[in-house]
Write a protein that holds these residues in place. Structure first.
Motif, PDB file in Angstrom:
ATOM      1  N   ARG A   1       0.837  -1.216   0.000  1.00 57.38           N
ATOM      2  CA  ARG A   1       0.000   0.000   0.000  1.00 57.38           C
ATOM      3  C   ARG A   1       0.866   1.258   0.000  1.00 57.38           C
ATOM      4  NH1 ARG A   1      -3.902  -0.223   4.533  1.00 57.38           N
ATOM      5  NH2 ARG A   1      -4.857  -1.770   3.191  1.00 57.38           N
ATOM      6  N   VAL A   2       1.915   1.215   0.829  1.00 61.38           N
ATOM      7  CA  VAL A   2       2.836   2.359   0.919  1.00 61.38           C
ATOM      8  C   VAL A   2       3.488   2.607  -0.443  1.00 61.38           C
ATOM      9  CG1 VAL A   2       5.139   2.888   1.829  1.00 61.38           C
ATOM     10  CG2 VAL A   2       3.276   2.321   3.401  1.00 61.38           C
ATOM     11  N   ALA A   3       3.904   1.521  -1.100  1.00 63.30           N
ATOM     12  CA  ALA A   3       4.569   1.674  -2.409  1.00 63.30           C
ATOM     13  C   ALA A   3       3.596   2.266  -3.423  1.00 63.30           C
ATOM     14  CB  ALA A   3       5.078   0.316  -2.887  1.00 63.30           C
ATOM     15  N   ARG A   4       2.347   1.821  -3.371  1.00 64.47           N
ATOM     16  CA  ARG A   4       1.358   2.356  -4.319  1.00 64.47           C
ATOM     17  C   ARG A   4       1.116   3.840  -4.045  1.00 64.47           C
ATOM     18  NH1 ARG A   4      -2.627  -2.968  -4.445  1.00 64.47           N
ATOM     19  NH2 ARG A   4      -1.932  -3.722  -6.469  1.00 64.47           N
ATOM     20  N   ALA A   5       1.027   4.194  -2.777  1.00 62.35           N
ATOM     21  CA  ALA A   5       0.769   5.599  -2.440  1.00 62.35           C
ATOM     22  C   ALA A   5       1.970   6.466  -2.813  1.00 62.35           C
ATOM     23  CB  ALA A   5       0.471   5.729  -0.948  1.00 62.35           C
TER      24      ALA A   5
ATOM     25  N   ASN B   1      14.752   1.767 -13.259  1.00 57.21           N
ATOM     26  CA  ASN B   1      14.424   2.257 -14.606  1.00 57.21           C
ATOM     27  C   ASN B   1      12.961   2.624 -14.738  1.00 57.21           C
ATOM     28  OD1 ASN B   1      16.997   1.889 -15.380  1.00 57.21           O
ATOM     29  ND2 ASN B   1      16.671  -0.141 -16.292  1.00 57.21           N
ATOM     30  N   ALA B   2      12.126   1.890 -14.030  1.00 54.66           N
ATOM     31  CA  ALA B   2      10.679   2.136 -14.152  1.00 54.66           C
ATOM     32  C   ALA B   2      10.198   3.208 -13.168  1.00 54.66           C
ATOM     33  CB  ALA B   2       9.914   0.836 -13.920  1.00 54.66           C
ATOM     34  N   GLY B   3      11.111   3.702 -12.303  1.00 51.71           N
ATOM     35  CA  GLY B   3      10.689   4.671 -11.283  1.00 51.71           C
ATOM     36  C   GLY B   3       9.798   4.010 -10.240  1.00 51.71           C
ATOM     37  N   ALA B   4      10.058   2.718 -10.003  1.00 54.43           N
ATOM     38  CA  ALA B   4       9.233   1.949  -9.056  1.00 54.43           C
ATOM     39  C   ALA B   4      10.089   1.528  -7.854  1.00 54.43           C
ATOM     40  CB  ALA B   4       8.665   0.725  -9.765  1.00 54.43           C
ATOM     41  N   LEU B   5       9.441   0.895  -6.883  1.00 51.14           N
ATOM     42  CA  LEU B   5      10.149   0.474  -5.672  1.00 51.14           C
ATOM     43  C   LEU B   5      10.411  -1.026  -5.693  1.00 51.14           C
ATOM     44  CD1 LEU B   5       8.257   2.481  -2.885  1.00 51.14           C
ATOM     45  CD2 LEU B   5      10.209   3.184  -4.286  1.00 51.14           C
ATOM     46  N   LEU B   6      11.447  -1.413  -4.944  1.00 50.06           N
ATOM     47  CA  LEU B   6      11.749  -2.831  -4.766  1.00 50.06           C
ATOM     48  C   LEU B   6      11.511  -3.178  -3.295  1.00 50.06           C
ATOM     49  CD1 LEU B   6      12.863  -5.480  -5.949  1.00 50.06           C
ATOM     50  CD2 LEU B   6      15.172  -4.682  -5.335  1.00 50.06           C
ATOM     51  N   ILE B   7      10.631  -4.175  -3.086  1.00 53.98           N
ATOM     52  CA  ILE B   7      10.327  -4.606  -1.717  1.00 53.98           C
ATOM     53  C   ILE B   7      10.931  -5.990  -1.510  1.00 53.98           C
ATOM     54  CG2 ILE B   7       8.499  -5.097  -0.038  1.00 53.98           C
ATOM     55  CD1 ILE B   7       6.587  -3.418  -1.819  1.00 53.98           C
ATOM     56  N   PHE B   8      11.757  -6.130  -0.483  1.00 52.24           N
ATOM     57  CA  PHE B   8      12.260  -7.459  -0.111  1.00 52.24           C
ATOM     58  C   PHE B   8      11.400  -7.974   1.032  1.00 52.24           C
ATOM     59  CE2 PHE B   8      17.038  -7.811  -1.430  1.00 52.24           C
ATOM     60  CZ  PHE B   8      16.664  -7.755  -2.765  1.00 52.24           C
ATOM     61  N   ASP B   9      10.790  -9.126   0.819  1.00 48.83           N
ATOM     62  CA  ASP B   9      10.069  -9.801   1.893  1.00 48.83           C
ATOM     63  C   ASP B   9      11.078 -10.714   2.595  1.00 48.83           C
ATOM     64  OD1 ASP B   9       8.607 -11.391   3.556  1.00 48.83           O
ATOM     65  OD2 ASP B   9       7.017 -11.827   2.112  1.00 48.83           O
ATOM     66  N   GLU B  10      11.563 -10.221   3.738  1.00 52.58           N
ATOM     67  CA  GLU B  10      12.587 -10.973   4.492  1.00 52.58           C
ATOM     68  C   GLU B  10      11.970 -11.595   5.749  1.00 52.58           C
ATOM     69  OE1 GLU B  10      16.451 -10.745   4.232  1.00 52.58           O
ATOM     70  OE2 GLU B  10      16.722  -8.791   3.262  1.00 52.58           O
TER      71      GLU B  10
ATOM     72  N   VAL C   1       4.884   8.503   3.860  1.00 61.54           N
ATOM     73  CA  VAL C   1       3.490   8.563   3.377  1.00 61.54           C
ATOM     74  C   VAL C   1       2.517   8.024   4.437  1.00 61.54           C
ATOM     75  CG1 VAL C   1       4.165   8.326   0.941  1.00 61.54           C
ATOM     76  CG2 VAL C   1       3.448   6.283   2.223  1.00 61.54           C
ATOM     77  N   LEU C   2       3.071   7.395   5.492  1.00 61.03           N
ATOM     78  CA  LEU C   2       2.185   6.798   6.504  1.00 61.03           C
ATOM     79  C   LEU C   2       1.518   7.871   7.366  1.00 61.03           C
ATOM     80  CD1 LEU C   2       4.358   3.765   7.630  1.00 61.03           C
ATOM     81  CD2 LEU C   2       2.074   3.641   6.622  1.00 61.03           C
ATOM     82  N   ALA C   3       0.261   7.614   7.710  1.00 60.12           N
ATOM     83  CA  ALA C   3      -0.476   8.522   8.594  1.00 60.12           C
ATOM     84  C   ALA C   3       0.159   8.465   9.987  1.00 60.12           C
ATOM     85  CB  ALA C   3      -1.942   8.070   8.662  1.00 60.12           C
ATOM     86  N   PRO C   4       0.202   9.543  10.746  1.00 59.43           N
ATOM     87  CA  PRO C   4      -0.507  10.786  10.455  1.00 59.43           C
ATOM     88  C   PRO C   4       0.286  11.770   9.602  1.00 59.43           C
ATOM     89  CG  PRO C   4       0.475  10.937  12.625  1.00 59.43           C
ATOM     90  CD  PRO C   4       0.807   9.558  12.092  1.00 59.43           C
ATOM     91  N   GLU C   5       1.573  11.428   9.256  1.00 61.33           N
ATOM     92  CA  GLU C   5       2.348  12.398   8.465  1.00 61.33           C
ATOM     93  C   GLU C   5       1.850  12.423   7.026  1.00 61.33           C
ATOM     94  OE1 GLU C   5       6.395  11.128   9.083  1.00 61.33           O
ATOM     95  OE2 GLU C   5       6.158  11.334  11.249  1.00 61.33           O
ATOM     96  N   GLY C   6       1.373  11.288   6.553  1.00 61.80           N
ATOM     97  CA  GLY C   6       0.898  11.194   5.180  1.00 61.80           C
ATOM     98  C   GLY C   6      -0.483  10.572   5.136  1.00 61.80           C
ATOM     99  N   PRO C   7      -0.943  10.221   3.942  1.00 61.40           N
ATOM    100  CA  PRO C   7      -2.328   9.781   3.786  1.00 61.40           C
ATOM    101  C   PRO C   7      -2.579   8.280   3.985  1.00 61.40           C
ATOM    102  CG  PRO C   7      -1.284  10.040   1.641  1.00 61.40           C
ATOM    103  CD  PRO C   7      -0.247  10.399   2.650  1.00 61.40           C
ATOM    104  N   VAL C   8      -1.513   7.469   4.194  1.00 64.50           N
ATOM    105  CA  VAL C   8      -1.695   6.008   4.168  1.00 64.50           C
ATOM    106  C   VAL C   8      -1.942   5.463   5.569  1.00 64.50           C
ATOM    107  CG1 VAL C   8      -0.642   3.802   3.571  1.00 64.50           C
ATOM    108  CG2 VAL C   8      -0.195   5.821   2.171  1.00 64.50           C
ATOM    109  N   PHE C   9      -3.094   4.841   5.759  1.00 58.56           N
ATOM    110  CA  PHE C   9      -3.403   4.278   7.064  1.00 58.56           C
ATOM    111  C   PHE C   9      -2.978   2.822   7.155  1.00 58.56           C
ATOM    112  CE2 PHE C   9      -5.854   2.175  10.307  1.00 58.56           C
ATOM    113  CZ  PHE C   9      -5.762   3.061  11.361  1.00 58.56           C
ATOM    114  N   THR C  10      -2.210   2.488   8.179  1.00 52.56           N
ATOM    115  CA  THR C  10      -2.065   1.094   8.611  1.00 52.56           C
ATOM    116  C   THR C  10      -2.046   1.153  10.129  1.00 52.56           C
ATOM    117  OG1 THR C  10       0.323   0.857   8.979  1.00 52.56           O
ATOM    118  CG2 THR C  10      -0.431   0.674   6.698  1.00 52.56           C
ATOM    119  N   GLY C  11      -2.600   0.185  10.773  1.00 51.32           N
ATOM    120  CA  GLY C  11      -2.623   0.227  12.234  1.00 51.32           C
ATOM    121  C   GLY C  11      -3.043  -1.112  12.781  1.00 51.32           C
ATOM    122  N   GLY C  12      -3.505  -1.128  14.009  1.00 48.23           N
ATOM    123  CA  GLY C  12      -3.958  -2.396  14.579  1.00 48.23           C
ATOM    124  C   GLY C  12      -3.992  -2.328  16.088  1.00 48.23           C
ATOM    125  N   THR C  13      -5.020  -2.943  16.652  1.00 46.85           N
ATOM    126  CA  THR C  13      -5.170  -2.965  18.105  1.00 46.85           C
ATOM    127  C   THR C  13      -3.917  -3.529  18.774  1.00 46.85           C
ATOM    128  OG1 THR C  13      -7.526  -3.332  17.790  1.00 46.85           O
ATOM    129  CG2 THR C  13      -6.638  -3.861  19.970  1.00 46.85           C
TER     130      THR C  13
END
Ligand SMILES: Cc1ncc(COP(=O)(O)O)c(C=O)c1O
Length: 415
Positions: A114-118, A218-227, A274-286
């Protein structure tokens, strides 16, 4: 017996469907051992599917848990140890400049996407068949591990979700180019397990990861490593350190909590901003960042930092297991390949060179694995009940455990 529990389990791989078996019903665990309902002892290589790097109940993690509980198991507030844990993790994994904690690995990878898309303002995600990133919609089709992906159309995943996810072949840059043809400017991110442990054990070729890095740039995209599996089994800097490739965002989990539920995603500060509250992307959890799991994660880091020899010891055990299995195969003239990477060991019932991608992984003989799983269970060795999963060694395993396992393999093969 477990009819009210949907599917007889809380996570399908445990049901034994993949090996045509009843679920293994566990009553407790101790060190490297699982115990069934009758109190029978099994040498365990499932290790909770990876988190139990120190075995079931290492005292450094479990001592004084009641004191932790006494100060409160859950706060609905931020607390100082979260920031401290984030700093400790960033010191080990420098590509992570800012971190957010989640409860599960699925949430960490879902949030990273979600962060990468935002951040990019784009939608397309490239994933790799046989890699498993969790049980959310965008991650599930053509995934490895226990994900049953044959019937995607009926599996509750909307077609719209699939349109924004391209699935390419692992270790194959041409297939990435094909997946991206004409869509480069839509690409938000590529997500990959740098050491894939969800279609058996298939480490990426170094050129493949370097190619993904270049392609993302080259594509102006991000690379995410799932470690989530590879950190810290590949070392405190993760597989990214071992390969010398810097992703933009990383997800970690499993060993981080030593068995307690905690995971995290982190990356470049400008991306994480981009993460809230500094940015528009919400992720959270009880339960995100709950003080109990955070405290145990600090203990995990304390232990790993104080005992670098653990890595050497567990690798030596894994090498003993891998070379012992190779010797058995050689004596029996079986042409299966044994793969070992640090504390993880795996082989597939498939002749020929090591598996490179999911198509090759699917050539393995699943019925043979099922028979082998049963034969090993009879000899009190607990293997993962799916050929897509791998054997995890822990600091609690001993050379005697490995030798007991090799004797059991000797008796169980060929099957
Ligand atoms: C590489 C990888 N990513 C993500 C996940 C999902 O983590 P969780 O099961 O904690 O949601 C897994 C789980 O096996 C995994 O192996």
């Amino acid at each position: 017996m477990h009819n009210t529990l949907a599917g007889g389990c809380s996570s399908p791989v445990r049901s034994g469907w993949s090996v045509g078996e009843k679920p293994f019903v566990q009553s407790r665990g101790d060190g490297a051992y699982a115990f069934d309902e009758n109190g029978e002892r099994y040498v365990d290589y499932v290790m909770g599917y990876g988190p139990l790097f120190f075995g079931y109940n290492h005292s450094a993690l479990t001592a004084g848990l009641d004191e932790l509980a006494a100060r409160g198991v859950l706060f609905g507030s931020t607390h100082a140890e979260e920031e401290l844990l984030a700093r400790r993790l960033c010191a080990h994994i420098p590509s992570m400049e800012r971190v957010r904690f989640t409860t599960t690995g699925s949430e960490a990878t879902m949030s990273a996407i979600r962060v990468a898309r935002a951040f990019t303002g784009r939608n397309l995600i490239v994933r790799f068949a046989g890699n498993y990133h969790g049980h959310f919609d965008a991650a599930l089709f053509s995934a490895g591990a226990s994900a049953q992906t044959a019937e995607t159309g009926r599996s509750g995943i909307p077609e719209g979700v699939m349109q924004d996810v391209a699935v390419a072949r692992y270790n194959d840059l041409e297939s990435v180019a094909r997946a991206l043809r004409g869509r480069e400017r839509e690409l938000a991110a590529m997500i990959v397990e740098p050491v894939c442990a969800n279609m058996g054990l298939v480490p990426a070729r170094a050129e493949f990861l370097a190619g993904l890095r270049a392609c993302a740039d080259n594509a102006g995209a991000l690379l995410i490593f799932d470690e989530i599996i590879s950190w810290p089994r590949a070392g405190m800097g993760g597989a990214q350190d071992a390969y010398g490739i810097k992703p933009d965002v990383t997800t970690i989990g499993k060993v981080l909590g030593g068995g307690f539920p905690i995971a995290a995603f982190g990356g470049r500060a400008d991306v994480m901003n981009v993460l809230a509250p500094e940015g528009p992307v919400f992720t959270g959890g009880t339960h995100a960042g709950n003080p109990f799991s955070i405290a145990v994660a600090h203990r995990v880091l304390d232990e790993l930092e104080a005992h670098p020899e653990y890595f050497t010891r567990v690798r030596a055990l894994a090498e003993r297991l891998a070379s012992g299995i190779r010797a058995i195969f050689a004596r029996r003239q079986l042409a299966y390949n044994v793969v070992q990477s640090e504390s993880i060991v795996d082989f597939m019932f498939r002749n020929g060179p090591p598996v490179r991608d999911y198509d090759e992984a699917r050539e393995s003989d699943r019925e043979r694995y099922a028979a082998y799983y049963r034969a090993m269970l009879e000899r009190h060795i607990l293997l993962p009940p799916s050929q897509n999963e791998v054997m995890f060694l822990s600091t609690a395993h001993s050379e005697a455990d490995v030798d007991e396992t090799l004797s059991a393999i000797e008796e169980s093969l060929p099957c």
